[in-house]
Motif scaffolding. Structure first.
Motif, mmCIF file in Angstrom:
data_model
loop_
_atom_site.group_PDB
_atom_site.id
_atom_site.type_symbol
_atom_site.label_atom_id
_atom_site.label_comp_id
_atom_site.label_asym_id
_atom_site.label_seq_id
_atom_site.Cartn_x
_atom_site.Cartn_y
_atom_site.Cartn_z
ATOM 1 N N TYR A 147 0.800 -1.283 0.089
ATOM 2 C CA TYR A 147 -0.313 -0.086 0.157
ATOM 3 C C TYR A 147 0.921 1.223 0.081
ATOM 4 O O TYR A 147 2.003 1.245 0.695
ATOM 5 C CB TYR A 147 -0.729 0.135 1.222
ATOM 6 C CG TYR A 147 -1.753 -1.264 1.542
ATOM 7 C CD1 TYR A 147 -1.406 -2.124 2.158
ATOM 8 C CD2 TYR A 147 -3.079 -1.256 0.874
ATOM 9 C CE1 TYR A 147 -2.262 -3.206 2.183
ATOM 10 C CE2 TYR A 147 -3.883 -2.256 0.805
ATOM 11 C CZ TYR A 147 -3.620 -3.403 1.912
ATOM 12 O OH TYR A 147 -4.386 -4.560 1.907
ATOM 13 N N GLN A 193 0.903 5.357 1.211
ATOM 14 C CA GLN A 193 0.067 6.417 1.870
ATOM 15 C C GLN A 193 0.726 7.886 1.664
ATOM 16 O O GLN A 193 1.890 7.914 2.057
ATOM 17 C CB GLN A 193 -0.193 6.014 3.313
ATOM 18 C CG GLN A 193 -1.065 6.873 4.211
ATOM 19 C CD GLN A 193 -1.229 6.187 5.690
ATOM 20 O OE1 GLN A 193 -0.370 5.752 6.093
ATOM 21 N NE2 GLN A 193 -2.341 6.443 6.172
ATOM 22 N N LYS A 234 -4.109 10.884 4.150
ATOM 23 C CA LYS A 234 -4.980 10.369 3.402
ATOM 24 C C LYS A 234 -4.936 8.782 3.816
ATOM 25 O O LYS A 234 -3.988 8.236 4.434
ATOM 26 C CB LYS A 234 -4.360 10.472 2.032
ATOM 27 C CG LYS A 234 -4.314 11.883 1.226
ATOM 28 C CD LYS A 234 -5.626 12.263 1.110
ATOM 29 C CE LYS A 234 -5.536 13.792 0.502
ATOM 30 N NZ LYS A 234 -7.134 14.286 0.557
ATOM 31 N N ALA A 235 -5.940 8.005 3.114
ATOM 32 C CA ALA A 235 -6.026 6.736 3.452
ATOM 33 C C ALA A 235 -4.868 5.987 2.632
ATOM 34 O O ALA A 235 -4.643 6.504 1.579
ATOM 35 C CB ALA A 235 -7.266 6.300 3.271
ATOM 36 N N PRO A 236 -4.648 4.671 3.022
ATOM 37 C CA PRO A 236 -3.645 3.870 2.110
ATOM 38 C C PRO A 236 -4.381 3.643 0.976
ATOM 39 O O PRO A 236 -5.635 3.541 0.702
ATOM 40 C CB PRO A 236 -3.275 2.735 3.062
ATOM 41 C CG PRO A 236 -3.732 3.278 4.327
ATOM 42 C CD PRO A 236 -4.818 4.040 4.471
ATOM 43 N N LEU A 256 -4.161 0.602 -2.239
ATOM 44 C CA LEU A 256 -3.449 -0.820 -2.641
ATOM 45 C C LEU A 256 -2.824 -0.494 -3.757
ATOM 46 O O LEU A 256 -3.289 -0.004 -4.949
ATOM 47 C CB LEU A 256 -4.819 -1.652 -2.964
ATOM 48 C CG LEU A 256 -4.428 -3.159 -3.513
ATOM 49 C CD1 LEU A 256 -3.538 -3.699 -2.339
ATOM 50 C CD2 LEU A 256 -5.714 -3.703 -3.657
ATOM 51 N N GLU A 298 -2.563 -3.939 -8.821
ATOM 52 C CA GLU A 298 -3.839 -3.502 -8.856
ATOM 53 C C GLU A 298 -4.471 -2.503 -10.106
ATOM 54 O O GLU A 298 -3.468 -1.815 -10.567
ATOM 55 C CB GLU A 298 -4.245 -2.804 -7.507
ATOM 56 C CG GLU A 298 -5.464 -1.873 -7.331
ATOM 57 C CD GLU A 298 -6.518 -2.928 -7.248
ATOM 58 O OE1 GLU A 298 -6.522 -4.026 -7.301
ATOM 59 O OE2 GLU A 298 -7.912 -2.523 -6.867
ATOM 60 N N TYR A 351 3.706 0.541 2.677
ATOM 61 C CA TYR A 351 3.558 -0.433 3.833
ATOM 62 C C TYR A 351 3.456 -1.798 2.887
ATOM 63 O O TYR A 351 2.472 -2.037 2.109
ATOM 64 C CB TYR A 351 2.326 -0.235 4.645
ATOM 65 C CG TYR A 351 2.490 1.028 5.501
ATOM 66 C CD1 TYR A 351 1.979 2.410 4.892
ATOM 67 C CD2 TYR A 351 3.118 0.932 6.659
ATOM 68 C CE1 TYR A 351 1.876 3.370 5.967
ATOM 69 C CE2 TYR A 351 3.192 1.884 7.656
ATOM 70 C CZ TYR A 351 2.618 3.152 7.036
ATOM 71 O OH TYR A 351 2.691 4.313 7.995
ATOM 72 N N GLN A 375 1.666 -5.621 3.910
ATOM 73 C CA GLN A 375 0.785 -6.119 4.723
ATOM 74 C C GLN A 375 0.830 -7.758 4.479
ATOM 75 O O GLN A 375 0.610 -8.165 3.222
ATOM 76 C CB GLN A 375 -0.562 -5.707 4.634
ATOM 77 C CG GLN A 375 -1.561 -6.397 5.632
ATOM 78 C CD GLN A 375 -2.957 -6.231 5.114
ATOM 79 O OE1 GLN A 375 -3.249 -6.046 3.927
ATOM 80 N NE2 GLN A 375 -3.894 -6.896 6.089
ATOM 81 N N PHE A 379 1.072 -5.492 9.302
ATOM 82 C CA PHE A 379 1.805 -4.598 8.485
ATOM 83 C C PHE A 379 3.220 -4.368 8.823
ATOM 84 O O PHE A 379 3.698 -4.627 9.986
ATOM 85 C CB PHE A 379 1.055 -3.240 8.441
ATOM 86 C CG PHE A 379 -0.309 -3.203 7.999
ATOM 87 C CD1 PHE A 379 -1.236 -3.418 8.913
ATOM 88 C CD2 PHE A 379 -0.605 -2.793 6.579
ATOM 89 C CE1 PHE A 379 -2.715 -3.399 8.396
ATOM 90 C CE2 PHE A 379 -1.694 -2.751 6.154
ATOM 91 C CZ PHE A 379 -3.064 -3.055 7.107
ATOM 92 N N GLN A 404 6.384 -1.852 9.292
ATOM 93 C CA GLN A 404 6.384 -0.400 9.948
ATOM 94 C C GLN A 404 6.389 0.665 8.903
ATOM 95 O O GLN A 404 6.410 1.838 9.340
ATOM 96 C CB GLN A 404 7.467 -0.331 10.891
ATOM 97 C CG GLN A 404 8.825 0.058 10.338
ATOM 98 C CD GLN A 404 9.551 -0.900 9.365
ATOM 99 O OE1 GLN A 404 8.884 -2.351 9.229
ATOM 100 N NE2 GLN A 404 10.924 -0.979 9.082
#
Lengths: 106, 121
Positions: free
Chosen positions: A36, A38, A42-44, A46, A55, A87, A89, A98, A100
């Protein structure tokens, strides 16, 4: 819990560089790994799933590889929009965990 | 696909918070929801998952005794309630569409904008 360790934590790069981020798992996660991106506030988002699947809508300069315990996210020809935190995951073993994070900065 | 979360919110130590996540633009019951939180300046932490198809849940053990996740198919909304709030629960809470729809969670392809919960004494 299964530990995910990313390296480096901070990556200094320039526009046009090719960069690589590594994610290591404390035990095998097969290929059940996602990446991901980020940006601040903001949101992560994909980028990659199942270790190497891009994706839909994600630029082809992003690529993922690996299996088992070692994975790589590569970005070729870094663009200004790519400066962000990344990140990994794992979604093989509960609880999903996840890394770090790796901050890619100018 | 859109996931819209309410908030932000300030809660007292020991209180509960219920976060909503309104989904639109896809077949609600074909997916699940994961909830992820991010403390200020920190990384991402997975809280748990719920199937919007059958209501199956999995909670990370760390949260198991004080979290509940539900969905409402009539309003295509997912909810996460966290009880007995502590100061280190201060975080942005994200809902995310989970490709796991039946028996287990998977990866997360769409995320809500986040809901900041601040826990104060």
């Amino acid at each position: 819990d299964l530990q995910m360790t990313q390296s480096p934590s901070i990556l200094s790069a320039s526009v046009g560089d090719n960069v690589t981020i590594t994610c290591r798992a404390s035990q095998s996660v097969t290929i059940l790994l996602a990446w991901y991106q980020q940006k601040p506030g903001k949101a992560p988002k994909l980028l990659i799933y199942r270790a190497s699947n891009l994706e839909i809508g994600v630029p082809s300069r992003f690529s993922g590889s690996g299996s088992g315990t070692e994975f790589t996210l590569a970005i070729s020809s870094l663009q200004p929009d790519d400066f962000a935190t990344y990140y990994c995951q794992q979604y093989n073993t509960y609880p999903y965990t996840f890394g770090q994070g790796t901050k890619v900065e100018i | 696909v859109q996931l819209v979360q309410s908030g932000p919110d300030v809660k007292k130590f020991g209180a509960s918070v219920k976060v909503s996540c309104k989904a639109s633009g896809y077949a609600f019951t074909n997916y699940g929801f994961s909830w992820v939180r991010q403390a200020p300046g920190q990384g991402l932490e997975w809280i748990g998952w719920i199937s919007a198809y059958n209501g199956y849940t999995y909670y990370a053990q760390k949260f198991q005794d004080r979290v509940s996740m539900t969905t409402d198919t009539s309003t295509t909304t997912a909810y996460m309630e966290l009880r007995s709030l502590k100061s280190d629960d201060t975080a942005v809470y994200y809902c995310a569409r989970d490709l796991g729809s039946l028996s287990h969670s998977s990866y997360l392809d769409y995320w809500g904008q986040g809901y900041l919960v601040t826990v104060s004494s």
